[in-house]
Design a protein around this motif. Structure first.
Motif, PDB file in Angstrom:
ATOM      1  N   PHE A  66       0.816  -1.208   0.059  1.00 22.63           N
ATOM      2  CA  PHE A  66       0.086   0.107  -0.057  1.00 22.63           C
ATOM      3  C   PHE A  66       0.977   1.296  -0.094  1.00 22.63           C
ATOM      4  O   PHE A  66       2.107   1.284   0.390  1.00 22.63           O
ATOM      5  CB  PHE A  66      -0.768   0.072   1.303  1.00 22.63           C
ATOM      6  N   GLN A  67       0.426   2.460  -0.289  1.00 24.00           N
ATOM      7  CA  GLN A  67       1.175   3.638  -0.321  1.00 24.00           C
ATOM      8  C   GLN A  67       0.428   4.850   0.517  1.00 24.00           C
ATOM      9  O   GLN A  67      -0.692   4.591   1.084  1.00 24.00           O
ATOM     10  CB  GLN A  67       1.521   4.062  -1.902  1.00 24.00           C
ATOM     11  N   SER A  68       1.092   5.647   0.470  1.00 15.31           N
ATOM     12  CA  SER A  68       0.659   6.931   1.659  1.00 15.31           C
ATOM     13  C   SER A  68      -0.475   7.812   1.332  1.00 15.31           C
ATOM     14  O   SER A  68      -0.848   8.396   2.049  1.00 15.31           O
ATOM     15  CB  SER A  68       1.798   8.008   1.484  1.00 15.31           C
ATOM     16  N   ASP A  69      -1.140   7.271  -0.003  1.00 19.99           N
ATOM     17  CA  ASP A  69      -2.502   7.968  -0.226  1.00 19.99           C
ATOM     18  C   ASP A  69      -3.857   6.678   0.049  1.00 19.99           C
ATOM     19  O   ASP A  69      -4.814   7.094  -0.185  1.00 19.99           O
ATOM     20  CB  ASP A  69      -2.543   8.268  -1.664  1.00 19.99           C
ATOM     21  N   GLY A  70      -3.109   5.618   0.588  1.00 25.87           N
ATOM     22  CA  GLY A  70      -4.022   4.595   0.732  1.00 25.87           C
ATOM     23  C   GLY A  70      -4.477   3.690  -0.333  1.00 25.87           C
ATOM     24  O   GLY A  70      -5.440   2.915   0.003  1.00 25.87           O
ATOM     25  N   PHE A  71      -3.883   3.840  -1.571  1.00 25.25           N
ATOM     26  CA  PHE A  71      -4.182   2.885  -2.435  1.00 25.25           C
ATOM     27  C   PHE A  71      -3.323   1.661  -2.406  1.00 25.25           C
ATOM     28  O   PHE A  71      -2.331   1.650  -2.072  1.00 25.25           O
ATOM     29  CB  PHE A  71      -3.893   3.715  -3.862  1.00 25.25           C
ATOM     30  N   ILE A  72      -4.054   0.350  -2.731  1.00 25.34           N
ATOM     31  CA  ILE A  72      -3.416  -0.838  -2.568  1.00 25.34           C
ATOM     32  C   ILE A  72      -2.334  -1.134  -3.895  1.00 25.34           C
ATOM     33  O   ILE A  72      -3.097  -0.912  -5.136  1.00 25.34           O
ATOM     34  CB  ILE A  72      -4.593  -1.879  -2.290  1.00 25.34           C
ATOM     35  N   LYS A  73      -1.503  -1.540  -3.548  1.00 25.58           N
ATOM     36  CA  LYS A  73      -0.600  -2.108  -5.043  1.00 25.58           C
ATOM     37  C   LYS A  73      -1.068  -3.256  -5.374  1.00 25.58           C
ATOM     38  O   LYS A  73      -1.327  -4.180  -4.570  1.00 25.58           O
ATOM     39  CB  LYS A  73       0.836  -2.058  -4.515  1.00 25.58           C
ATOM     40  N   PRO A  74      -1.059  -3.625  -6.515  1.00 29.13           N
ATOM     41  CA  PRO A  74      -1.410  -4.900  -7.153  1.00 29.13           C
ATOM     42  C   PRO A  74       0.046  -5.806  -6.812  1.00 29.13           C
ATOM     43  O   PRO A  74       0.937  -5.318  -6.609  1.00 29.13           O
ATOM     44  CB  PRO A  74      -1.377  -4.767  -8.644  1.00 29.13           C
ATOM     45  N   ASP A  75      -0.254  -7.114  -6.744  1.00 30.40           N
ATOM     46  CA  ASP A  75       0.848  -8.074  -6.566  1.00 30.40           C
ATOM     47  C   ASP A  75       1.853  -8.026  -7.518  1.00 30.40           C
ATOM     48  O   ASP A  75       3.082  -8.129  -7.309  1.00 30.40           O
ATOM     49  CB  ASP A  75       0.473  -9.441  -6.547  1.00 30.40           C
TER      50      ASP A  75
END
Length: 443
Positions: A282-291
């Motif tokens: 995940f990143q600092s804006d709250g979006f989840i990263k794909p695998d």
């Protein structure tokens, strides 16, 4: 739930109670409990332990937002009071700030938890093995080991937690003056046998440095780049090379791959492999990263790193990239060349252990320049003949991983970011070695 995670969640819950009107918040938590041991002349010169926590807190009202970063003590009452004060300070700034047309934060609650139990032995045990291996050498280096924590929370109720423990031993064996063998060993699990193999290989190269060094004339040479050397070249792609924003504004070093469909070698398959890296998903804006995000497939540019701001500006979907649109878990697929046959396949040419001082000499053509470093060797008939004096290269990635690429090794090496200025990084690369038929040296 462990104590550090619970503490962060309780702090986030407190922040929710301090909001006013239509305000929202996001916060990014970064912590570590690291053992650092510095070695020089094969003895401990500086042992230490760092336990630290920082919080990046952002207050949002409409399209206005302000952010601050603060150090935490780990005591909820004390840190809650500090956060309340900081929140008030941010609130006083919002009215004077312009609206941000590209502000995009995740409002869909996607809470996650990723905890990898530590597989590391006690740091003292690792240190004993290092001292034992280096007792007859002039060893200098640094060991960093221990758990790293990352967390995200926002006022919508999203909570994300990432926790893992890793080690990174970055060391050199000195022969004399500027002659040394530089090696690293990193991972999630310490393997005494793997460390012994790496150390034995380093001592064998150290013995080779006793031979009289040679200088070759400038020109193109067949060359083998170890994963460490290749990492310096691939790492340059994080200078906006894989950034969607940079590609669209023609600032990317890979612009020609997008605009002209210029290919690399078909064996080049590059991806952001979050599932198999050590960075949080995940990143600092709250979006989840794909695998996984496929970036280059069979030599063709098929993807890029897309931050939320870029996604909003161009009307596309973000893939969880950070604001710099850089990678944190870059992986290059393996090839068919057994690493044990690297010298034999090189035949006559240059074995490159390390590169440094890299910069772009022609960014538009992804052309780079840099220096060989430490144990690089001249090879004839698959046998190392002599150490190579420091030389400068100047060549393009479009050549090195394009029509000049002869093969990638079957084995890959996990290289963990050794940067610890401010805090230990949670980035890694997974790379093979590379055999190229023309590597251009200019002096």
């Amino acid at each position: 739930m462990n104590n550090t995670q619970q503490y962060f969640y309780e702090l986030a819950a407190f922040l929710n109670t301090r909001l006013q009107g239509n305000e929202q918040f996001t916060c990014w938590f970064s912590a570590e409990a690291s053992d650092f041991v510095r070695f020089n002349r094969s003895v401990i010169r500086q042992p230490g332990h760092v336990h630290q926590m920082t919080l990046s807190l952002r207050l949002i009202d409409g399209l206005r937002h302000a952010e601050t970063t603060l150090s935490l003590a780990g005591h909820l009452t004390q840190d809650s009071a500090l956060c309340a004060t900081q929140l008030s300070g941010l609130r006083s700034l919002l009215g004077d700030l312009p609206e941000d047309p590209y502000l995009l934060i995740s409002q869909e609650v996607q809470s996650t938890e990723h905890i990898v139990p530590s597989q590391l032995p006690d740091s003292a045990s690792i240190v004993d093995q290092i001292l034992s291996a280096g007792r007859d050498c002039d060893l200098v280096g640094i060991l960093a080991a221990g758990p790293v924590y990352r967390g995200f929370a926002n006022s919508f109720g999203q909570r994300n937690w990432h926790q893992s423990a890793n080690f990174n031993l970055d060391w050199s064996l000195y022969q004399n003056r500027d002659k040394a063998v530089k090696t690293s060993y990193a991972g999630l699990q310490w393997d005494a046998a793997a460390f012994a193999d790496k150390f034995r290989n380093a001592t064998e190269q150290l013995a080779l440095l006793e031979r009289t060094p040679i200088t070759v004339k400038p020109g193109p040479y067949r060359a083998y780049l170890t994963p460490t050397a290749l990492n310096e070249i691939i790492g340059m792609l994080n200078w906006d090379g894989l950034s969607e924003k940079a590609l669209r504004t023609k600032q990317s070093s890979l612009r020609r791959m997008r605009d002209e469909q210029l290919p690399l070698h078909a064996a080049v398959n590059l991806s952001e492999d979050t599932a198999n890296g050590i960075a949080p998903g995940f990143q600092s804006d709250g979006f989840i990263k794909p695998d996984q995000v496929k970036l280059i497939e069979h030599g063709q540019l098929v993807g890029s790193m897309i931050s939320p701001r870029t996604a909003l500006e161009y009307g596309i979907q973000t893939n969880g990239a950070d604001g710099r649109e850089s990678t944190a878990a870059l992986a290059l697929a393996a090839g068919d060349l057994p690493m044990a046959r690297a010298l034999a396949e090189l035949d006559t040419g240059i074995y490159i252990s390390n590169l440094w001082y890299l910069n772009f000499s022609d960014r538009a053509n992804c052309r780079m320049t840099g220096m060989t470093r430490f144990a690089s060797f001249w090879v004839e008939n698959g046998e190392i003949q002599a150490p190579l004096n420091v030389m400068r290269f100047d060549d393009s990635l479009f050549r090195l991983l394009g029509d000049k690429l002869l093969g990638l090794t079957q084995e890959r090496e996990l290289l963990i970011d050794s940067e610890s200025y401010g805090e230990r990084r949670a980035g890694s690369t997974l790379l093979p070695g590379a055999l190229v038929k023309d590597f251009s040296f200019v002096l």
